[in-house]
Motif scaffolding. Structure first.
Motif, PDB file in Angstrom:
ATOM      1  N   PHE A 181      74.980  83.857  18.688  1.00  0.00           N
ATOM      2  CA  PHE A 181      74.350  83.239  17.513  1.00  0.00           C
ATOM      3  C   PHE A 181      72.912  83.735  17.360  1.00  0.00           C
ATOM      4  N   PRO A 182      72.064  83.644  18.405  1.00  0.00           N
ATOM      5  CA  PRO A 182      70.733  84.236  18.259  1.00  0.00           C
ATOM      6  C   PRO A 182      70.764  85.741  17.979  1.00  0.00           C
ATOM      7  N   THR A 183      71.706  86.454  18.579  1.00  0.00           N
ATOM      8  CA  THR A 183      71.783  87.898  18.354  1.00  0.00           C
ATOM      9  C   THR A 183      72.124  88.196  16.899  1.00  0.00           C
ATOM     10  N   GLY A 184      73.108  87.495  16.347  1.00  0.00           N
ATOM     11  CA  GLY A 184      73.426  87.671  14.933  1.00  0.00           C
ATOM     12  C   GLY A 184      72.270  87.259  14.038  1.00  0.00           C
ATOM     13  N   PHE A 185      71.614  86.169  14.409  1.00  0.00           N
ATOM     14  CA  PHE A 185      70.460  85.687  13.644  1.00  0.00           C
ATOM     15  C   PHE A 185      69.331  86.719  13.676  1.00  0.00           C
ATOM     16  N   HIS A 186      69.082  87.288  14.856  1.00  0.00           N
ATOM     17  CA  HIS A 186      68.064  88.322  15.011  1.00  0.00           C
ATOM     18  C   HIS A 186      68.389  89.528  14.129  1.00  0.00           C
ATOM     19  N   GLY A 187      69.665  89.909  14.092  1.00  0.00           N
ATOM     20  CA  GLY A 187      70.064  91.011  13.224  1.00  0.00           C
ATOM     21  C   GLY A 187      69.750  90.721  11.770  1.00  0.00           C
ATOM     22  N   ALA A 188      70.027  89.493  11.328  1.00  0.00           N
ATOM     23  CA  ALA A 188      69.765  89.110   9.940  1.00  0.00           C
ATOM     24  C   ALA A 188      68.263  89.023   9.658  1.00  0.00           C
ATOM     25  N   VAL A 189      67.518  88.416  10.583  1.00  0.00           N
ATOM     26  CA  VAL A 189      66.067  88.275  10.392  1.00  0.00           C
ATOM     27  C   VAL A 189      65.394  89.638  10.322  1.00  0.00           C
ATOM     28  N   THR A 190      65.749  90.523  11.264  1.00  0.00           N
ATOM     29  CA  THR A 190      65.097  91.830  11.294  1.00  0.00           C
ATOM     30  C   THR A 190      65.548  92.731  10.153  1.00  0.00           C
ATOM     31  N   ALA A 191      66.685  92.416   9.540  1.00  0.00           N
ATOM     32  CA  ALA A 191      67.102  93.132   8.327  1.00  0.00           C
ATOM     33  C   ALA A 191      66.390  92.603   7.092  1.00  0.00           C
ATOM     34  N   GLY A 192      65.610  91.542   7.263  1.00  0.00           N
ATOM     35  CA  GLY A 192      64.838  90.999   6.152  1.00  0.00           C
ATOM     36  C   GLY A 192      65.584  90.019   5.279  1.00  0.00           C
ATOM     37  N   VAL A 193      66.664  89.429   5.787  1.00  0.00           N
ATOM     38  CA  VAL A 193      67.451  88.499   4.973  1.00  0.00           C
ATOM     39  C   VAL A 193      66.618  87.264   4.630  1.00  0.00           C
ATOM     40  N   GLY A 194      66.651  86.886   3.371  1.00  0.00           N
ATOM     41  CA  GLY A 194      65.971  85.681   2.912  1.00  0.00           C
ATOM     42  C   GLY A 194      66.680  85.119   1.702  1.00  0.00           C
ATOM     43  N   VAL A 195      66.051  84.162   1.054  1.00  0.00           N
ATOM     44  CA  VAL A 195      66.657  83.509  -0.115  1.00  0.00           C
ATOM     45  C   VAL A 195      66.940  84.554  -1.190  1.00  0.00           C
ATOM     46  N   GLY A 196      68.188  84.604  -1.627  1.00  0.00           N
ATOM     47  CA  GLY A 196      68.585  85.513  -2.694  1.00  0.00           C
ATOM     48  C   GLY A 196      68.951  86.912  -2.272  1.00  0.00           C
ATOM     49  N   SER A 197      68.911  87.212  -0.972  1.00  0.00           N
ATOM     50  CA  SER A 197      69.220  88.566  -0.502  1.00  0.00           C
ATOM     51  C   SER A 197      70.692  88.908  -0.696  1.00  0.00           C
TER      52      SER A 197
END
Length: 405
Positions: A181-197
């Motif tokens: 879960f943290p690893t997937g979350f880290h992947g999303a965060v570092t890809a710049g995922v945010g509202v509306g992405s």
């Protein structure tokens, strides 16, 4: 002396349940243990009775013989457990606490730990920065697919669940906090995922599904998951993802059918070095740079790639001499021309695990359901490895001591 059974790598394609020593507060010699770590005192550690310990795709790389892991290496870095003994120097963790164990082993004292870069601790692995339980070239800390396991620097490493009874009600979800879960979350965060992405995630294994879950949690408008495995793609659709079937062609044209344009804002590589080429189903030939190059093609200029997928420096089964050393034919010019950002490496689990625990405990996310978590016994581990290797759309959670219903 309390008995201790563990799942060990025996050679390519083979794992077995073996008897191992009950842990002590000293690192002993054994398969994969760095000689400089032998005899290391661990008075700052605790011994856990394992509540849950998961089979990970990273374990699978070793079991396939795709690393330099030695036979009899005890596997398992996704650990949740109940404290049964505390070392002399442990102050705050107590016997009876139920805790999640970040797969990164970190000292809490070095420069990197103090900067929250716990995936590259400088003091726990004599070979290089960064360490993990039961993993090749990671210092030789014994894995947790066992009845009992030693956790060093316990006050620093362990995430204690605030209420034991409440935790046990959601234990399959909480078991995902040690890694995926943290690893997937880290992947999303570092890809710049945010509202509306708009997000494309390569790979619908457990980490890819965790990244997709995380992208929803972060407010993405559209989450697209690509894979060759229809059962895994069905898991992604079950919680609101769009999917790309790579047996039917490359991702760009299928993304265009979904979004109207052949690109996304954010890309996540949840596949790693055993990537396969597009369009040939399960018989697709291995092409280790395929995912990274395709992500550069389909990620919009100025975007970012999160790369939680594993890449190694030693791969006996690499497709060529370069791949055997982790050297891949990347189209770096594409990334440069598009001003893309890249983030690689182990997820620093502590950066995210407490927040994700709170999201689980307060019903904001149901990660175990999304990754199709299934509890099995320690004795069933070899079968679990075989089914996972065959592409089962399941996250196998070992239940060594009967805590899980």
């Amino acid at each position: 002396m309390t008995g201790n059974k563990a799942v060990a790598y025996k050679g390519p394609g083979k794992v077995e349940l073996i008897d191992i020593d009950y842990p002590t507060f000293e690192l002993k010699d054994g398969p994969g243990v760095n000689p400089a770590n032998v005899g290391r005192a661990v008075n700052h550690g605790v011994i856990l009775k394992t509540v849950a310990t998961n089979i990970c795709g990273s374990d699978q790389h070793m079991v396939r013989g795709r690393t330099t892991a030695p036979p009899d290496l005890v596997l398992g870095h996704e650990i949740t457990g109940e404290v049964v003994e505390v070392g002399r120097d442990v102050e705050f963790i107590k016997v009876g606490d139920v805790c999640s164990v970040p797969f990164n082993i970190a000292c809490g004292r070095c420069r990197n730990c103090k900067e929250r870069k716990t995936g590259i601790c400088l003091n726990v692995n004599p070979d290089r920065p960064g360490s993990a339980y039961g993993y090749v070239d990671m210092g030789g800390w014994v894995g947790g697919q066992a009845n009992y396991v030693l956790v060093p620097y316990a006050d620093w490493n362990l995430l204690k669940f605030p209420d034991k009874d409440r935790a046990m009600e959601k234990i399959l979800d909480l078991a995902m906090l040690s890694d995926i879960f943290p690893t997937g979350f880290h992947g999303a965060v570092t890809a710049g995922v945010g509202v509306g992405s708009t997000v494309y995630i390569a790979g619908a294994g457990p980490v890819g599904l965790a990244a997709a879950t995380s992208a929803h949690l972060l407010g993405a408008a559209v989450v697209i998951v690509g894979d060759l495995n229809e059962d895994r793609l069905a898991r992604a659709r079950s919680f609101g993802c769009e999917t790309v079937d790579l047996t039917k062609g490359g991702p760009a044209e299928q993304i265009e059918q979904i979004l109207g344009v052949p690109e996304v804002d954010c890309g996540v590589d949840a596949v790693g070095f055993e990537a396969r080429g597009h369009g040939h189903g399960k018989d697709a030939e291995e092409a280790p740079a395929t995912v990274l190059n395709s992500l550069m093609d389909i990620t919009a200029a100025g975007g970012a790639l999160g790369i939680p997928g594993l890449y190694v420096t030693g791969d006996p089964g690499g497709v060529d001499e370069a791949a055997k050393k982790g050297a891949l034919s990347l189209s770096l010019g594409t990334g440069w021309a598009k001003s893309l950002s890249f983030t690689t490496g182990q997820c620093p689990v502590m950066k995210y695990n407490r927040q994700l625990m709170m999201a689980i405990l307060n019903d904001k996310v149901h990660i175990a359901k999304n990754v199709n978590a299934k509890a099995i016994t320690l004795e069933e581990a070899p079968q679990g490895y075989a089914e996972f290797d065959a592409g089962a759309a399941t996250k196998y959670v070992l239940n060594p001591n009967g805590y899980l219903s």
